[in-house]
Scaffold this motif. Structure first.
Motif, short mmCIF file in Angstrom:
data_model
loop_
_atom_site.label_atom_id
_atom_site.label_comp_id
_atom_site.label_asym_id
_atom_site.label_seq_id
_atom_site.Cartn_x
_atom_site.Cartn_y
_atom_site.Cartn_z
N ILE A 284 0.85 -1.19 0.00
CA ILE A 284 0.00 0.00 0.00
C ILE A 284 0.88 1.24 0.00
O ILE A 284 0.67 2.19 -0.77
CB ILE A 284 -0.95 0.00 1.22
CG1 ILE A 284 -2.01 -1.09 1.08
CG2 ILE A 284 -1.62 1.37 1.37
CD1 ILE A 284 -2.92 -1.22 2.29
N ALA A 285 1.90 1.24 0.86
CA ALA A 285 2.82 2.38 0.93
C ALA A 285 3.58 2.55 -0.37
O ALA A 285 3.73 3.67 -0.88
CB ALA A 285 3.79 2.19 2.09
N TYR A 286 4.09 1.44 -0.92
CA TYR A 286 4.84 1.52 -2.17
C TYR A 286 3.95 2.02 -3.31
O TYR A 286 4.38 2.79 -4.16
CB TYR A 286 5.42 0.16 -2.54
CG TYR A 286 6.57 -0.30 -1.66
CD1 TYR A 286 7.12 0.53 -0.69
CD2 TYR A 286 7.11 -1.57 -1.80
CE1 TYR A 286 8.16 0.12 0.11
CE2 TYR A 286 8.16 -1.99 -1.01
CZ TYR A 286 8.68 -1.15 -0.05
OH TYR A 286 9.71 -1.57 0.74
N GLY A 287 2.70 1.54 -3.34
CA GLY A 287 1.77 1.98 -4.38
C GLY A 287 1.48 3.47 -4.29
O GLY A 287 1.39 4.16 -5.31
N GLN A 288 1.33 3.97 -3.08
CA GLN A 288 1.08 5.40 -2.90
C GLN A 288 2.27 6.23 -3.36
O GLN A 288 2.13 7.20 -4.11
CB GLN A 288 0.79 5.70 -1.43
CG GLN A 288 -0.55 5.21 -0.93
CD GLN A 288 -0.79 5.56 0.53
OE1 GLN A 288 0.15 5.81 1.28
NE2 GLN A 288 -2.04 5.59 0.93
N ALA A 289 3.46 5.84 -2.93
CA ALA A 289 4.66 6.62 -3.24
C ALA A 289 4.97 6.59 -4.74
O ALA A 289 5.42 7.59 -5.31
CB ALA A 289 5.85 6.09 -2.44
N THR A 290 4.74 5.44 -5.37
CA THR A 290 5.08 5.29 -6.78
C THR A 290 4.21 6.16 -7.67
O THR A 290 4.68 6.74 -8.64
CB THR A 290 4.95 3.82 -7.20
OG1 THR A 290 5.84 3.04 -6.42
CG2 THR A 290 5.28 3.64 -8.67
N LEU A 291 2.94 6.27 -7.33
CA LEU A 291 2.01 7.00 -8.19
C LEU A 291 2.41 8.46 -8.35
O LEU A 291 2.23 9.05 -9.41
CB LEU A 291 0.58 6.91 -7.63
CG LEU A 291 -0.51 7.49 -8.52
CD1 LEU A 291 -0.72 6.60 -9.75
CD2 LEU A 291 -1.82 7.64 -7.76
N ILE A 292 2.99 9.03 -7.29
CA ILE A 292 3.25 10.47 -7.33
C ILE A 292 4.75 10.81 -7.37
O ILE A 292 5.11 11.99 -7.35
CB ILE A 292 2.59 11.19 -6.13
CG1 ILE A 292 2.94 10.52 -4.80
CG2 ILE A 292 1.09 11.22 -6.31
CD1 ILE A 292 4.12 11.08 -4.09
#
Length: 490
Positions: free
Chosen positions: A55-63
């Motif tokens: 979840i954290a990696y997905g959030q950081a990657t998007l932006i």
């Protein structure tokens, strides 16, 4: 008499469950869910950690690329950042996974969580390129949405240690599936949150992006708490035995030191006492050095041969993956089609949903066709579809190809994890899987910089075609060397 009849009916019902219950159980067994539900607490904690971490990696990657663009960094510098970050992660991951079994798997996971928390906090506070680069290299920041840090190798080795060979495919499928679900939740929550902060709260792009890294650090704290709940069953017996012996030796040493101190106080020969102390110090230094050397794992001849073949093959596959990682895919959709953050989250969520079904199918397919066969028949279509994405000038067609590719790509993940964990000896798993993850991370480090150069020239499509070629070469290699390989199921 009536009570006896009632008990008889209950026993019969337990032995012969209703057809609906039996079919449901069969379905749960088929997709591997039953194995997960019946697994130990440690297994469920590790799977939970994978979920929240992604979840954290997905959030950081998007932006990430959008954040750096908002800070005024060039495309070339963004690509350089991602490559340098992955190289730094290689060095840290290599050291931690190489000594994980000797240092303690739980300790390594705890240390990784602390590094992840610190990195997120720095990204939320600073905007200097070099400070962010150092934080990403030394800490744990995912620049591409994939695994970074020591977590994956330690968790996969521990899962293989905790579950039986028969349940391994099911557990690894759900481990991969939960990671994919986590990535989907991360991207959609990030896109929605950023849009809300910008449109309703009036935040600037930079401050909205920084808030995501606050969330990143918060998730790291959740992981840290759950890491303390992992039991000693996750450790190798050899580590537990060494820890027990060290504790016993420490107790004996304290007793001996107390006696020595008492004798030294009553002794009149100070010179002799100094010589004894110097000799003891030399002996202690020698013991410490030999203990460090003994912590370095050794590999069997079979594992050395396997590594010599797998490392270049995994390098090819991950090099292609690094060229078109999720950060660059978000940039591609944003640059070519003008897709905004919230819509980007929806696109990637669609891919993750399709990948969820792919992971469930993979568990059932691997049981019937075999691990290696499932790896190949799913990876080849995924590679070809990847090369077709830039050929589409229509957004909906591009999204469709992206989603199909995500589903077929996910079907390869769990069988590959089972393959690597089963092709080496049990006591070598953590080190071997750590080395393989290091190779994969190192190879992905070169791709982002190359794609950054192509993107700066308006030729990003070239990266997609190179990625397809590299991945197809990987498939040919796996087929050539491992199609008939017998796996160690211990």
């Amino acid at each position: 008499m009536a009570n006896e009849d009632a008990h008889t009916l209950l026993d019969a019902s337990a032995q012969n469950p209703p057809p609906q219950s039996s079919k449901l159980r069969m379905l749960m067994c088929e997709v591997g869910l039953q194995a997960l539900l019946e697994s130990s607490t440690d297994v469920r904690i590790l799977c939970f950690q994978r979920l929240v971490r992604m979840i954290a990696y997905g959030q950081a990657t998007l932006i990430l690329t959008l954040y750096f663009s908002a800070l005024g960094f060039s495309d070339e510098r963004i690509g350089l950042f991602m490559s340098a970050t992955l190289i730094g992660d290689v060095l840290i991951s290599f050291f931690l996974t190489l000594f994980a079994d000797a240092l303690g798997r739980r300790r390594v996971l705890i240390l990784g969580c602390a590094m992840m928390f610190t990195s997120g906090l720095i990204f939320a506070i600073f905007d200097n390129f070099w400070i962010l680069l150092i934080a990403a290299i030394v800490g744990v920041i995912s620049p591409n949405g994939n695994e970074v840090g020591p977590f994956r190798a330690v968790e996969e080795s521990t899962l293989a240690h905790l579950v039986s060979a028969e349940s391994r495919t099911d557990i690894f499928s759900w481990y991969a599936l939960l990671g994919r679900i986590g990535s989907g939740l991360g991207t959609i929550s990030c896109g929605t949150l950023v849009q809300v902060l910008q449109d309703r709260a009036g935040w600037s792009n930079v401050y909205a992006y920084r808030f995501i890294y606050v969330s990143y650090s918060s998730i790291a704290l959740i992981k840290l708490y759950s890491s303390f709940k992992i039991s000693d069953k996750c450790e190798l017996p050899a580590f537990l035995e060494r820890r027990k012996k060290r504790a016993e030796a420490l107790d004996e040493s304290l007793d001996e030191n107390a006696i020595m101190l008492e004798n030294m106080q009553s002794s009149e020969d100070e010179l002799r006492d100094g010589a004894v102390q110097e000799e003891d110090g030399r002996l202690m230094r020698i013991t410490r050095k030999s203990g460090l050397r003994s912590s370095i794992p050794s590999f069997s001849a079979r594992s050395k041969k396997t590594l010599s073949i797998l490392m270049p093959l995994f390098f090819l596959d991950s090099f292609g993956q690094g060229l078109v990682n999720n950060s660059w895919l978000t940039y591609y959709f944003n640059d070519k089609f003008g897709v905004k953050e919230a819509s980007l989250g929806g696109i990637f969520l669609t891919g993750h949903i399709v990948a969820t079904f792919g992971a469930l199918i993979a568990a059932s397919t691997a049981k019937r066709l075999g691990v290696v066969q499932t790896m190949i028949i799913t990876h080849i279509p995924s590679s070809i579809i990847l090369g077709l994405i830039p050929a589409s000038s229509n957004l909906f067609l591009a999204i469709f190809l992206f989603a199909v590719r995500a589903g077929t790509n996910m079907m390869d993940t769990a069988p590959r994890q089972v393959f690597v964990s089963s092709i080496v000896l049990a006591e070598e798993r953590t080190s071997v899987m750590g080395i393989m993850n290091v190779v994969r991370t190192l190879s992905t480090a070169f791709g982002p910089a190359i794609t950054g150069a192509f993107a700066g020239q308006g030729r990003m499509w070239i990266s997609f075609e190179i990625a397809m070629a590299m991945k197809l070469l990987y498939d040919v290699g796996i087929l050539s060397y491992f199609l008939k390989e017998k796996l160690d199921r211990s």
